[in-house]
Design a protein around this motif. Structure first.
Motif, PDB file in Angstrom:
ATOM      1  N   LEU A  75       0.742  -1.050   0.370  1.00 17.00           N
ATOM      2  CA  LEU A  75       0.024   0.328  -0.025  1.00 17.00           C
ATOM      3  C   LEU A  75       1.190   0.974  -0.239  1.00 17.00           C
ATOM      4  N   HIS A  77       3.892   3.749  -1.868  1.00 16.97           N
ATOM      5  CA  HIS A  77       3.691   4.880  -2.930  1.00 16.97           C
ATOM      6  C   HIS A  77       4.114   4.196  -4.331  1.00 16.97           C
ATOM      7  N   GLY A 109      -3.967  10.368 -10.576  1.00 19.29           N
ATOM      8  CA  GLY A 109      -4.804  10.124  -9.895  1.00 19.29           C
ATOM      9  C   GLY A 109      -6.645  10.267 -10.503  1.00 19.29           C
ATOM     10  N   ARG A 259      -8.779   5.912  -7.331  1.00 13.09           N
ATOM     11  CA  ARG A 259      -7.638   6.814  -7.963  1.00 13.09           C
ATOM     12  C   ARG A 259      -6.734   6.429  -9.410  1.00 13.09           C
ATOM     13  N   HIS A 260      -7.184   6.017 -10.514  1.00 13.45           N
ATOM     14  CA  HIS A 260      -6.297   5.762 -11.277  1.00 13.45           C
ATOM     15  C   HIS A 260      -6.549   6.462 -12.874  1.00 13.45           C
ATOM     16  N   SER A 286      -3.273   6.355  -7.200  1.00 16.11           N
ATOM     17  CA  SER A 286      -2.788   4.915  -6.455  1.00 16.11           C
ATOM     18  C   SER A 286      -2.291   4.007  -6.713  1.00 16.11           C
TER      19      SER A 286
END
Length: 400
Positions: A75, A77, A109, A259-260, A286
């Motif tokens: 989880l 960066h 994001g 978030r991608h 993310s």
């Protein structure tokens, strides 16, 4: 030219019926445990048909990939490799017959953050930006927030009664100094799936004026039977050289919370500038989002085919209910899971969403933020029993 029939891989009858059974089994009580905006911001007793999230089963490859990351305590960066972009390129080749060059793809994001970066880079403060309306509200918000001037160009109606681009108005805007057009393809909120000829006329017009197109294609995969999505950058070298493509699994696979998104630029300099904006604006993708997107684009074909079949059936349910809603006009959506309702001839015209929320306990998106007063957007990506319940409530409100 009429739309070409989509060339989707045909799911087996058992696979499709299994998906339908899983979707139908998603009860209101189960969905109310969700913490996302669609259910979390909806009052008890109200059925949500507003935020463009689908209430459908999660694709098994996506669920498995996210669980594997969690099991690995992964989880942190994200390390940006090209795997999700390559997976999307192969997905596009399978689904649309076009394999994009992803040498200049960057992860963000969400699509709106990537769009904002493009607006900031491709225009100057105070410049007009062409926005066909009605439109997804963040298009207008992003333009204003960045100190540019939104130039709304209303869609017109073609000879067959479908929403269409007003090319004359677009040309006039370009002559007056506009250099950027924000395109939503397929279109939110009307559900239009633009044909190759429509897109070619629009984008070649923009390119001829040395303008740019930002093509938001997040609903590309939710094209319903009878149409096929045409990627804007597939229309030739001249158009591709002036187009930034934005895509994500957020709408088709229901992964907005992860978030991608991808921004695919046509050259190295613009790619570098767009990529840099992520770090200064807090708009990086993310790790879980990247993991989910790669899994969806690599292994999600069968699931997506089942989703399209299920949504086509829900569209039929919606259209069959329209006679019970006197005065509502709605062109059948060709793509997305959004129905765009014209309520200007009903007694709810002044504030459609607020009135129907109060009278029917169904929450729709009001048309005013889309630049269309008297309209409302209905998200029909609901389990069949809940959609039926929402339509019954609305019919009672119109009849009462």
């Amino acid at each position: 030219m009429e739309h070409q029939v989509g060339q989707l891989s045909a799911p087996s009858p058992s696979g499709s019926s299994e998906f339908a059974a899983l979707a139908d089994a998603l009860t209101e009580a189960r969905l109310r445990r969700k913490r996302g905006a669609k259910w979390g911001e909806t009052a008890p007793g109200v059925l949500p048909a507003w935020v463009a999230d689908p209430d459908l089963p999660i694709a098994p490859p996506v669920a498995a990939a996210v669980r594997a990351a969690l099991d690995s305590n992964d989880l942190g960066h994200p390390y940006e490799d090209a795997a999700p972009a390559r997976a999307w390129a192969r997905w596009s080749a399978r689904r649309y017959g076009w394999e994009p060059d992803v040498s200049y793809a960057s992860a963000h994001g969400n699509v709106v953050a990537a769009m904002a970066a493009c607006i900031d880079l491709l225009t100057a403060a105070g410049e007009p930006v062409i926005v066909p309306v009605p439109t997804y509200p963040p298009f207008l918000l992003a333009v204003r927030d960045l100190g540019r001037r939104p130039l709304p160009v209303p869609l017109t109606v073609d000879g067959s009664g479908r929403d269409a681009f007003d090319l004359g108005a677009v040309a006039a805007a370009l002559r007056d100094g506009a250099r950027l057009l924000l395109l939503c393809s397929p279109h939110n909120p009307t559900g239009r799936c633009w044909s190759a000829d429509e897109l070619r006329e629009l984008t070649e017009l923009v390119a001829a004026h040395d303008g740019w197109v930002i093509s938001d294609e997040v609903f590309a995969d939710v094209t319903l039977p009878g149409v096929r999505h045409v990627p804007t950058a597939s229309l030739g070298d001249a158009v591709a050289a002036r187009t930034v493509t934005l895509t994500s699994t957020s709408k088709a696979f229901g992964t907005a919370g992860l978030r991608h998104a991808l921004a695919v630029a046509p050259n190295a300099d613009l790619h570098a500038a767009i990529s840099h904006r992520r770090y200064t604006r807090g708009a990086t993708a993310s790790l879980l989002g990247a993991v989910a997107a790669e899994a969806a684009w690599r292994q999600g074909d069968r699931w997506m085919d089942d989703v399209v079949r299920y949504l086509a059936a829900r569209r039929t349910d919606l259209l069959d209910a329209l006679p019970r809603l006197p005065g509502v006009r709605c062109r059948p959506p060709e793509a997305t899971y959004l129905a765009w309702w014209d309520l200007r001839r009903t007694r709810f015209a002044a504030a459609p969403a607020a009135e129907l929320l109060a009278r029917a306990r169904v929450q729709l998106s009001d048309g005013e933020p889309f630049a269309a007063e008297g309209f409302a957007r209905f998200n029909f990506a609901l389990p069949r029993p809940l959609l039926a319940q929402a339509l019954d409530r609305l019919a009672d409100a119109f009849g009462g």
